[in-house]
Design a protein around this motif. Structure first.
Motif, PDB file in Angstrom:
ATOM      1  N   PRO A  95       0.770  -1.177  -0.312  1.00  0.00           N
ATOM      2  CA  PRO A  95       0.098   0.164  -0.103  1.00  0.00           C
ATOM      3  C   PRO A  95       0.799   1.232  -0.057  1.00  0.00           C
ATOM      4  CG  PRO A  95      -1.262  -1.366   1.500  1.00  0.00           C
ATOM      5  CD  PRO A  95       0.423  -2.264   1.769  1.00  0.00           C
ATOM      6  N   GLY A  96       0.235   2.436  -1.146  1.00  0.00           N
ATOM      7  CA  GLY A  96       0.767   3.293  -0.449  1.00  0.00           C
ATOM      8  C   GLY A  96       3.039   3.325  -1.510  1.00  0.00           C
ATOM      9  N   TRP A  97       2.689   2.302  -2.580  1.00  0.00           N
ATOM     10  CA  TRP A  97       3.775   2.298  -2.949  1.00  0.00           C
ATOM     11  C   TRP A  97       3.803   2.685  -4.872  1.00  0.00           C
ATOM     12  CZ3 TRP A  97       5.660  -0.662  -7.531  1.00  0.00           C
ATOM     13  CH2 TRP A  97       7.257  -0.728  -7.243  1.00  0.00           C
ATOM     14  N   ASP A  98       4.210   3.521  -5.108  1.00  0.00           N
ATOM     15  CA  ASP A  98       3.255   3.801  -6.846  1.00  0.00           C
ATOM     16  C   ASP A  98       4.804   3.247  -7.560  1.00  0.00           C
ATOM     17  OD1 ASP A  98       3.290   4.638  -9.633  1.00  0.00           O
ATOM     18  OD2 ASP A  98       4.584   6.509  -8.915  1.00  0.00           O
ATOM     19  N   GLY A  99       4.112   1.921  -8.713  1.00  0.00           N
ATOM     20  CA  GLY A  99       4.720   1.022  -9.548  1.00  0.00           C
ATOM     21  C   GLY A  99       5.225   1.790 -10.746  1.00  0.00           C
ATOM     22  N   HIS A 100       5.311   2.669 -11.064  1.00  0.00           N
ATOM     23  CA  HIS A 100       5.589   3.239 -12.094  1.00  0.00           C
ATOM     24  C   HIS A 100       6.782   3.275 -12.680  1.00  0.00           C
ATOM     25  CE1 HIS A 100       4.161   5.496 -16.008  1.00  0.00           C
ATOM     26  NE2 HIS A 100       5.371   6.794 -15.271  1.00  0.00           N
ATOM     27  N   ILE A 101       6.520   2.992 -14.276  1.00  0.00           N
ATOM     28  CA  ILE A 101       8.149   2.750 -14.884  1.00  0.00           C
ATOM     29  C   ILE A 101       8.549   3.197 -15.442  1.00  0.00           C
ATOM     30  CG2 ILE A 101       9.862   1.179 -15.651  1.00  0.00           C
ATOM     31  CD1 ILE A 101       8.283  -1.009 -13.278  1.00  0.00           C
ATOM     32  N   ASP A 102       9.321   4.130 -16.404  1.00  0.00           N
ATOM     33  CA  ASP A 102       9.851   4.753 -17.190  1.00  0.00           C
ATOM     34  C   ASP A 102      11.291   4.610 -17.415  1.00  0.00           C
ATOM     35  OD1 ASP A 102      10.261   6.977 -18.968  1.00  0.00           O
ATOM     36  OD2 ASP A 102      10.046   9.048 -17.785  1.00  0.00           O
ATOM     37  N   GLN A 103      11.461   3.924 -18.942  1.00  0.00           N
ATOM     38  CA  GLN A 103      12.289   3.639 -19.102  1.00  0.00           C
ATOM     39  C   GLN A 103      13.028   4.512 -20.447  1.00  0.00           C
ATOM     40  OE1 GLN A 103      15.132   1.433 -18.302  1.00  0.00           O
ATOM     41  NE2 GLN A 103      14.080   1.868 -16.433  1.00  0.00           N
ATOM     42  N   ARG A 104      13.969   4.582 -20.658  1.00  0.00           N
ATOM     43  CA  ARG A 104      14.103   5.725 -22.186  1.00  0.00           C
ATOM     44  C   ARG A 104      15.908   5.401 -22.711  1.00  0.00           C
ATOM     45  NH1 ARG A 104      12.812  10.768 -24.351  1.00  0.00           N
ATOM     46  NH2 ARG A 104      13.626  11.477 -25.340  1.00  0.00           N
ATOM     47  N   VAL A 105      15.730   5.308 -23.886  1.00  0.00           N
ATOM     48  CA  VAL A 105      17.072   4.438 -24.879  1.00  0.00           C
ATOM     49  C   VAL A 105      16.956   5.503 -26.062  1.00  0.00           C
ATOM     50  CG1 VAL A 105      16.973   2.189 -23.817  1.00  0.00           C
ATOM     51  CG2 VAL A 105      16.100   2.310 -25.695  1.00  0.00           C
ATOM     52  N   GLN A 106      18.277   6.013 -26.240  1.00  0.00           N
ATOM     53  CA  GLN A 106      18.390   6.549 -27.812  1.00  0.00           C
ATOM     54  C   GLN A 106      19.702   5.474 -28.626  1.00  0.00           C
ATOM     55  OE1 GLN A 106      18.531  10.329 -26.416  1.00  0.00           O
ATOM     56  NE2 GLN A 106      20.812  10.719 -26.149  1.00  0.00           N
ATOM     57  N   ALA A 107      19.665   6.383 -29.468  1.00  0.00           N
ATOM     58  CA  ALA A 107      20.851   5.954 -30.412  1.00  0.00           C
ATOM     59  C   ALA A 107      20.741   6.227 -32.216  1.00  0.00           C
ATOM     60  CB  ALA A 107      20.847   4.245 -30.521  1.00  0.00           C
ATOM     61  N   PRO A 108      21.865   6.418 -32.496  1.00  0.00           N
ATOM     62  CA  PRO A 108      21.774   7.517 -33.416  1.00  0.00           C
ATOM     63  C   PRO A 108      21.691   6.471 -34.721  1.00  0.00           C
ATOM     64  CG  PRO A 108      24.421   6.840 -33.393  1.00  0.00           C
ATOM     65  CD  PRO A 108      22.993   6.431 -32.479  1.00  0.00           C
ATOM     66  N   LYS A 109      20.806   6.810 -35.842  1.00  0.00           N
ATOM     67  CA  LYS A 109      20.138   6.455 -36.815  1.00  0.00           C
ATOM     68  C   LYS A 109      21.337   5.782 -37.481  1.00  0.00           C
ATOM     69  CE  LYS A 109      16.594   6.559 -39.965  1.00  0.00           C
ATOM     70  NZ  LYS A 109      14.469   6.328 -39.113  1.00  0.00           N
ATOM     71  N   GLU A 110      21.139   4.311 -38.314  1.00  0.00           N
ATOM     72  CA  GLU A 110      22.037   3.583 -39.416  1.00  0.00           C
ATOM     73  C   GLU A 110      22.021   4.617 -40.621  1.00  0.00           C
ATOM     74  OE1 GLU A 110      21.216  -0.305 -39.293  1.00  0.00           O
ATOM     75  OE2 GLU A 110      22.172  -0.534 -37.728  1.00  0.00           O
ATOM     76  N   LYS A 111      23.334   4.860 -41.075  1.00  0.00           N
ATOM     77  CA  LYS A 111      22.896   4.961 -42.721  1.00  0.00           C
ATOM     78  C   LYS A 111      24.051   4.365 -43.165  1.00  0.00           C
ATOM     79  CE  LYS A 111      22.753   9.955 -40.482  1.00  0.00           C
ATOM     80  NZ  LYS A 111      22.927  11.242 -40.515  1.00  0.00           N
ATOM     81  N   PHE A 112      24.189   4.335 -44.841  1.00  0.00           N
ATOM     82  CA  PHE A 112      24.470   4.051 -45.878  1.00  0.00           C
ATOM     83  C   PHE A 112      25.825   4.814 -45.830  1.00  0.00           C
ATOM     84  CE2 PHE A 112      25.794   2.549 -49.995  1.00  0.00           C
ATOM     85  CZ  PHE A 112      26.538   1.302 -49.828  1.00  0.00           C
ATOM     86  N   ARG A 113      26.802   4.631 -46.622  1.00  0.00           N
ATOM     87  CA  ARG A 113      28.488   5.222 -46.721  1.00  0.00           C
ATOM     88  C   ARG A 113      29.229   4.771 -47.740  1.00  0.00           C
ATOM     89  NH1 ARG A 113      29.354   9.839 -42.129  1.00  0.00           N
ATOM     90  NH2 ARG A 113      27.274   9.288 -41.188  1.00  0.00           N
ATOM     91  N   GLN A 114      29.791   5.846 -49.094  1.00  0.00           N
ATOM     92  CA  GLN A 114      29.579   4.897 -49.822  1.00  0.00           C
ATOM     93  C   GLN A 114      32.001   5.629 -49.881  1.00  0.00           C
ATOM     94  OE1 GLN A 114      28.463   4.920 -53.729  1.00  0.00           O
ATOM     95  NE2 GLN A 114      26.116   4.287 -53.123  1.00  0.00           N
TER      96      GLN A 114
END
Length: 114
Positions: A95-114
């Protein structure tokens, strides 16, 4: 003897439920992180279709059988960077405990280079 038991038993149950609640929280956190990672991997792939990350996260959360209730997935793709945020809640036993979870991840987008 009965008086001591009437004081110790509720405390023991509270400690037991707190231990179980901790396990549920860390499991939910792991599920949210893995869903975010699945979305990130799908969305940052070269020539990924719009909404690929959202679909990958939803599929992963569905396979996890409702470990997170009220889960929401936000995917932001600005062309160079992809970030994903997964939010939800776990079952609450204490009782009284907040079970909210928030996870965030980020990374650069893959690009094709010649």
């Amino acid at each position: 003897m009965a008086l001591e038991l009437s004081m110790v038993v509720p405390l023991a149950f509270l400690m037991l439920f707190a231990l179980i609640q901790g396990g549920l929280y860390f499991h939910g956190r792991s599920v949210a992180h893995h869903a975010a990672q699945q979305a990130l991997d799908a969305q940052r792939a070269y020539n990924a279709a719009p909404g690929a990350g959202q679909t990958a996260a939803r599929d992963f959360l569905a396979r996890m059988g409702g470990s997170l209730s009220g889960a929401s997935v936000q995917v932001e793709d600005n062309g160079n960077q992809v970030s994903v945020e997964v939010q939800g809640s776990v079952i609450n036993l204490v009782p009284g405990w907040d079970g909210h979870i928030d996870q965030r991840v980020q990374a650069p987008k893959e690009k094709f280079r010649q």
